[in-house]
Scaffold this motif. Structure first.
Motif, mmCIF file in Angstrom:
data_model
loop_
_atom_site.group_PDB
_atom_site.id
_atom_site.type_symbol
_atom_site.label_atom_id
_atom_site.label_comp_id
_atom_site.label_asym_id
_atom_site.label_seq_id
_atom_site.Cartn_x
_atom_site.Cartn_y
_atom_site.Cartn_z
ATOM 1 N N MET A 54 0.874 -1.121 -0.081
ATOM 2 C CA MET A 54 0.133 -0.187 0.016
ATOM 3 C C MET A 54 0.927 1.176 0.047
ATOM 4 S SD MET A 54 -3.092 1.002 0.286
ATOM 5 C CE MET A 54 -4.370 2.194 0.744
ATOM 6 N N ALA A 55 1.917 1.171 0.835
ATOM 7 C CA ALA A 55 2.645 2.513 0.931
ATOM 8 C C ALA A 55 3.509 2.543 -0.405
ATOM 9 C CB ALA A 55 3.803 2.437 1.948
ATOM 10 N N ALA A 56 3.840 1.395 -1.145
ATOM 11 C CA ALA A 56 4.658 1.786 -2.259
ATOM 12 C C ALA A 56 3.781 2.195 -3.236
ATOM 13 C CB ALA A 56 5.254 0.307 -2.650
ATOM 14 N N THR A 57 2.664 1.938 -3.586
ATOM 15 C CA THR A 57 1.588 2.387 -4.445
ATOM 16 C C THR A 57 1.299 3.880 -4.257
ATOM 17 O OG1 THR A 57 0.271 0.069 -4.391
ATOM 18 C CG2 THR A 57 -0.917 2.073 -5.176
ATOM 19 N N VAL A 58 1.101 4.204 -3.029
ATOM 20 C CA VAL A 58 0.993 5.796 -2.689
ATOM 21 C C VAL A 58 2.119 6.440 -3.096
ATOM 22 C CG1 VAL A 58 0.682 7.295 -0.689
ATOM 23 C CG2 VAL A 58 -0.438 5.328 -0.760
ATOM 24 N N ALA A 59 3.181 5.793 -2.799
ATOM 25 C CA ALA A 59 4.679 6.462 -3.054
ATOM 26 C C ALA A 59 4.666 6.683 -4.594
ATOM 27 C CB ALA A 59 5.875 5.875 -2.791
ATOM 28 N N VAL A 60 4.362 5.921 -5.444
ATOM 29 C CA VAL A 60 4.466 5.919 -6.688
ATOM 30 C C VAL A 60 3.446 7.125 -7.423
ATOM 31 C CG1 VAL A 60 3.696 4.719 -9.033
ATOM 32 C CG2 VAL A 60 5.368 3.642 -7.223
ATOM 33 N N PHE A 61 2.127 7.016 -6.662
ATOM 34 C CA PHE A 61 1.380 7.975 -7.255
ATOM 35 C C PHE A 61 1.690 9.440 -6.784
ATOM 36 C CE2 PHE A 61 -1.880 4.372 -7.472
ATOM 37 C CZ PHE A 61 -1.957 4.658 -9.086
#
Length: 73
Positions: A1-8
Motif C-alpha cells: 500500500m505504501a509503495a503504491t501511494v509513493a508511486v502516485f
C-alpha cells in the motif's frame, strides 16, 4: 500500500511526464521480485507457473513504459 501511494505521489510531484514514466516503469520492473518471493502457501489457488508469467508481463510493461513514445510510430 505504501509503495503504491509513493508511486502516485511521485508521479504527481515530478515536473515532467518523462520522469513520471520512468518512475512507473521502475515500479513495474521491481514488481517481479514480489511475485517470485511472495509465499503462496498450501491453501493458495494460484498455480505454480503464475509468478513466472506475471513477472514476464511486469517486465514487458516496464519495457514499454521505459521506451520513448516516438519509437512506436
Amino acid at each position: 500500500m505504501a509503495a503504491t501511494v509513493a508511486v502516485f505521489v511521485g508521479a504527481l510531484v515530478l515536473p515532467s511526464s518523462t520522469h513520471a514514466r520512468r518512475l512507473v516503469a521502475a515500479s513495474w520492473a521491481v514488481h517481479p521480485i514480489f511475485d517470485l518471493l511472495h509465499e503462496r502457501g498450501p491453501d493458495s489457488r494460484l498455480p505454480d507457473w503464475y509468478p513466472a508469467i506475471c513477472a514476464g508481463y511486469d517486465l514487458g510493461v516496464a519495457g514499454l513504459l521505459a521506451a520513448e513514445p516516438r519509437n512506436f510510430v
